[in-house]
Design a protein around this motif. Sequence first.
Motif, PDB file in Angstrom:
ATOM      1  N   TYR A 115       0.831  -1.200   0.000  1.00 32.33           N
ATOM      2  CA  TYR A 115       0.000   0.000   0.000  1.00 32.33           C
ATOM      3  C   TYR A 115       0.868   1.253   0.000  1.00 32.33           C
ATOM      4  O   TYR A 115       2.018   1.242   0.457  1.00 32.33           O
ATOM      5  CB  TYR A 115      -0.912   0.029   1.234  1.00 32.33           C
ATOM      6  CG  TYR A 115      -1.857  -1.131   1.300  1.00 32.33           C
ATOM      7  CD1 TYR A 115      -3.064  -1.080   0.635  1.00 32.33           C
ATOM      8  CD2 TYR A 115      -1.526  -2.282   2.021  1.00 32.33           C
ATOM      9  CE1 TYR A 115      -3.936  -2.162   0.686  1.00 32.33           C
ATOM     10  CE2 TYR A 115      -2.393  -3.353   2.071  1.00 32.33           C
ATOM     11  CZ  TYR A 115      -3.595  -3.292   1.397  1.00 32.33           C
ATOM     12  OH  TYR A 115      -4.445  -4.356   1.443  1.00 32.33           O
ATOM     13  N   GLU A 116       0.289   2.318  -0.508  1.00 32.10           N
ATOM     14  CA  GLU A 116       0.972   3.604  -0.436  1.00 32.10           C
ATOM     15  C   GLU A 116       1.291   3.930   1.015  1.00 32.10           C
ATOM     16  O   GLU A 116       0.473   3.739   1.909  1.00 32.10           O
ATOM     17  CB  GLU A 116       0.073   4.708  -1.008  1.00 32.10           C
ATOM     18  CG  GLU A 116      -0.269   4.515  -2.471  1.00 32.10           C
ATOM     19  CD  GLU A 116      -1.374   5.449  -2.912  1.00 32.10           C
ATOM     20  OE1 GLU A 116      -1.245   6.051  -3.983  1.00 32.10           O
ATOM     21  OE2 GLU A 116      -2.369   5.567  -2.175  1.00 32.10           O
ATOM     22  N   ARG A 160       3.742   5.592  -5.887  1.00 35.88           N
ATOM     23  CA  ARG A 160       3.564   5.049  -7.236  1.00 35.88           C
ATOM     24  C   ARG A 160       4.883   4.805  -7.942  1.00 35.88           C
ATOM     25  O   ARG A 160       4.986   3.929  -8.809  1.00 35.88           O
ATOM     26  CB  ARG A 160       2.700   6.001  -8.055  1.00 35.88           C
ATOM     27  CG  ARG A 160       1.288   6.110  -7.528  1.00 35.88           C
ATOM     28  CD  ARG A 160       0.456   7.033  -8.376  1.00 35.88           C
ATOM     29  NE  ARG A 160      -0.886   7.174  -7.839  1.00 35.88           N
ATOM     30  CZ  ARG A 160      -1.836   7.894  -8.392  1.00 35.88           C
ATOM     31  NH1 ARG A 160      -1.588   8.551  -9.510  1.00 35.88           N
ATOM     32  NH2 ARG A 160      -3.037   7.972  -7.847  1.00 35.88           N
ATOM     33  N   GLU A 189       0.005   0.437  -8.758  1.00 30.84           N
ATOM     34  CA  GLU A 189      -0.755   1.291  -9.668  1.00 30.84           C
ATOM     35  C   GLU A 189      -1.525   0.429 -10.657  1.00 30.84           C
ATOM     36  O   GLU A 189      -1.371  -0.781 -10.693  1.00 30.84           O
ATOM     37  CB  GLU A 189       0.173   2.260 -10.405  1.00 30.84           C
ATOM     38  CG  GLU A 189       1.190   1.570 -11.295  1.00 30.84           C
ATOM     39  CD  GLU A 189       2.095   2.560 -11.998  1.00 30.84           C
ATOM     40  OE1 GLU A 189       1.828   3.756 -11.876  1.00 30.84           O
ATOM     41  OE2 GLU A 189       3.042   2.134 -12.643  1.00 30.84           O
ATOM     42  N   ARG A 193      -3.597  -1.652  -8.269  1.00 31.54           N
ATOM     43  CA  ARG A 193      -2.960  -0.729  -7.335  1.00 31.54           C
ATOM     44  C   ARG A 193      -3.514  -0.949  -5.931  1.00 31.54           C
ATOM     45  O   ARG A 193      -4.717  -0.994  -5.729  1.00 31.54           O
ATOM     46  CB  ARG A 193      -3.203   0.717  -7.749  1.00 31.54           C
ATOM     47  CG  ARG A 193      -2.538   1.714  -6.818  1.00 31.54           C
ATOM     48  CD  ARG A 193      -2.701   3.131  -7.313  1.00 31.54           C
ATOM     49  NE  ARG A 193      -4.087   3.542  -7.250  1.00 31.54           N
ATOM     50  CZ  ARG A 193      -4.571   4.596  -7.885  1.00 31.54           C
ATOM     51  NH1 ARG A 193      -3.792   5.294  -8.685  1.00 31.54           N
ATOM     52  NH2 ARG A 193      -5.841   4.940  -7.772  1.00 31.54           N
ATOM     53  N   GLU A 195      -4.070   0.840  -3.045  1.00 32.21           N
ATOM     54  CA  GLU A 195      -4.152   2.126  -2.376  1.00 32.21           C
ATOM     55  C   GLU A 195      -4.517   1.918  -0.916  1.00 32.21           C
ATOM     56  O   GLU A 195      -5.381   1.109  -0.584  1.00 32.21           O
ATOM     57  CB  GLU A 195      -5.214   3.012  -3.022  1.00 32.21           C
ATOM     58  CG  GLU A 195      -4.853   3.495  -4.414  1.00 32.21           C
ATOM     59  CD  GLU A 195      -5.934   4.408  -4.954  1.00 32.21           C
ATOM     60  OE1 GLU A 195      -5.590   5.521  -5.395  1.00 32.21           O
ATOM     61  OE2 GLU A 195      -7.110   4.020  -4.931  1.00 32.21           O
ATOM     62  N   SER A 198      -8.644   5.584  -1.167  1.00 29.91           N
ATOM     63  CA  SER A 198      -8.889   6.201  -2.475  1.00 29.91           C
ATOM     64  C   SER A 198      -8.840   7.725  -2.357  1.00 29.91           C
ATOM     65  O   SER A 198      -8.984   8.284  -1.264  1.00 29.91           O
ATOM     66  CB  SER A 198     -10.259   5.763  -3.001  1.00 29.91           C
ATOM     67  OG  SER A 198     -11.284   6.197  -2.125  1.00 29.91           O
ATOM     68  N   SER A 224      -8.654   0.840   2.164  1.00 30.16           N
ATOM     69  CA  SER A 224      -8.413  -0.512   1.679  1.00 30.16           C
ATOM     70  C   SER A 224      -9.010  -1.532   2.648  1.00 30.16           C
ATOM     71  O   SER A 224      -8.862  -1.426   3.868  1.00 30.16           O
ATOM     72  CB  SER A 224      -6.920  -0.766   1.526  1.00 30.16           C
ATOM     73  OG  SER A 224      -6.680  -2.131   1.294  1.00 30.16           O
ATOM     74  N   LYS A 278      -3.779  12.820   0.518  1.00 29.70           N
ATOM     75  CA  LYS A 278      -4.518  12.974  -0.733  1.00 29.70           C
ATOM     76  C   LYS A 278      -5.557  14.072  -0.561  1.00 29.70           C
ATOM     77  O   LYS A 278      -6.202  14.153   0.500  1.00 29.70           O
ATOM     78  CB  LYS A 278      -5.198  11.667  -1.140  1.00 29.70           C
ATOM     79  CG  LYS A 278      -4.225  10.539  -1.447  1.00 29.70           C
ATOM     80  CD  LYS A 278      -4.941   9.282  -1.873  1.00 29.70           C
ATOM     81  CE  LYS A 278      -3.955   8.149  -2.125  1.00 29.70           C
ATOM     82  NZ  LYS A 278      -4.639   6.922  -2.580  1.00 29.70           N
TER      83      LYS A 278
END
Length: 492
Positions: A115-116, A160, A189, A193, A195, A198, A224, A278
């Motif tokens: 995950y990011e 990413r 990605e 991807r 994430e 989101s 997630s 984000k």
Amino acid sequence: MSPETSMLLLWLVLLQEGASIRPVVTFTPNYKKIFTTESTTMTCDVEATRGGDLNYIWYKDHVQMHSGKTYKIQNAGTSHSGNYRCQTSTGERSDPARLDVSNGWLILQTPLYVYEGDKMKLRCHHYPGYGGSQTTFYKENKVITDGRDDEEFHISNVDRTSAGKYKCRKEVYYYSSSTYRAEASVSVEGKTRQELFSPPVLKVSPELVNEGKNMTLTCDTNLSEHRQTTQLQYAFYRDGEIIQGFNSSNRYEAKFLKEENSGTYTCEIQASNSRVKKRSKEVQIEELFSPPVLKVSPELVNEGENMTLTCDTNLSEHRQTTELQYAFYRDGEIIQGFNSSHIYEAKFIKEENSGTYTCEIQASNSRVKKRSKEVQIEVSYHSSLTIILSVSLGLLLLIVIISIFVYVYIQRRSSNNNPQPTADAENEYSAADQITYTELAMTSRPKNHVPENNGSNIVYAVVNSNAKLQAKASQGMSDTPTDIYQNIGSHR
């Protein structure tokens, strides 16, 4: 009651209590590749419920093979490779988790989920019981570490740019050394991807915002399903300026809105245990239409005349296709119901038409309504005919005054150009207004001294009259009292 009925009732209770959360399969250690003879433990993770303990069922390649929250594989063999799922008594089934069991010399181990914001560890792992050294890691065939004994490569903060195909090379030996290569792909990605959450979406309630009302902003995201325990923090901005700092609430409430609350709003989310942030797309918040303004024409209303009321507003430039309807009121009573015309006309109004007027606007496709401020209208008793007569009389009086001045001016100018004779002159010549004829007798004279004549013995005399005197005065002639013309003749 049968066991099947009891299980069904339990499932229904859990569903009503909101326990319908999709479970997630995790591996310990967190690698999706292992060697034969090694062990791994699978866990069916699900968010805590209020309905008590859950029952779990395990599937491998769609075949039921175990029950319980965990499933442990000891001394794995290649036959253990496959897709594993777990299902809870709520009926929710996890996504498949792939396990690969190898009997080769070298594997590149990567986490089951990436995950990011994660810390990611790649392990260039050789078969147990053998030695290894000189490990080199590659990304997209480019060297990222060169010839070291450490078999692990760490990425502190996945984003990413961390996605791609990784490889490792290592010397493995037992009695003699050999070099082997292994590779694995890490995806963060595209469709796969992973994430952490989101990109947030900013939602406004109500959709149409009105002055004086309340507004609620909600910053929505999808965490997630594999990281449901991650704590998120939220912040809100207007025109780039922060209006609510990061905290655990994904809502911002604004009460009794004013026109200055209009603007461009965004929200931002960050994970409390990572550096992932984000921000949502911008949302323009403004009134659908401005509060109406009631205008009156003419401003001064007289009895017997016509009156026009206009209900003016400004429709948002982003909602120009919205249809508006208008209504008009006097003293709170409706005088024109809602329709598409923003004009109300009253003809030949009377004194009883005086009162307090307002107008109201509503959007035809929503429940938004706004009313104008009150306008007091007093109908004057004087009619337009009275005004016309008053103006006409005023103009007539002005004409008379001007005529008098013109007449006096002309008379004075005439007197200056034609002076009158004095009273003495009139008296002096009043007796001579008539012509007098006189016959004179002549004395005898010697014949030799008397001129010859035609035999006339009459003398004519003329005396100037008053009229001649006036004529002479106007022509600048000398003011002689008399002129005598004579013709004297004598008898021989």
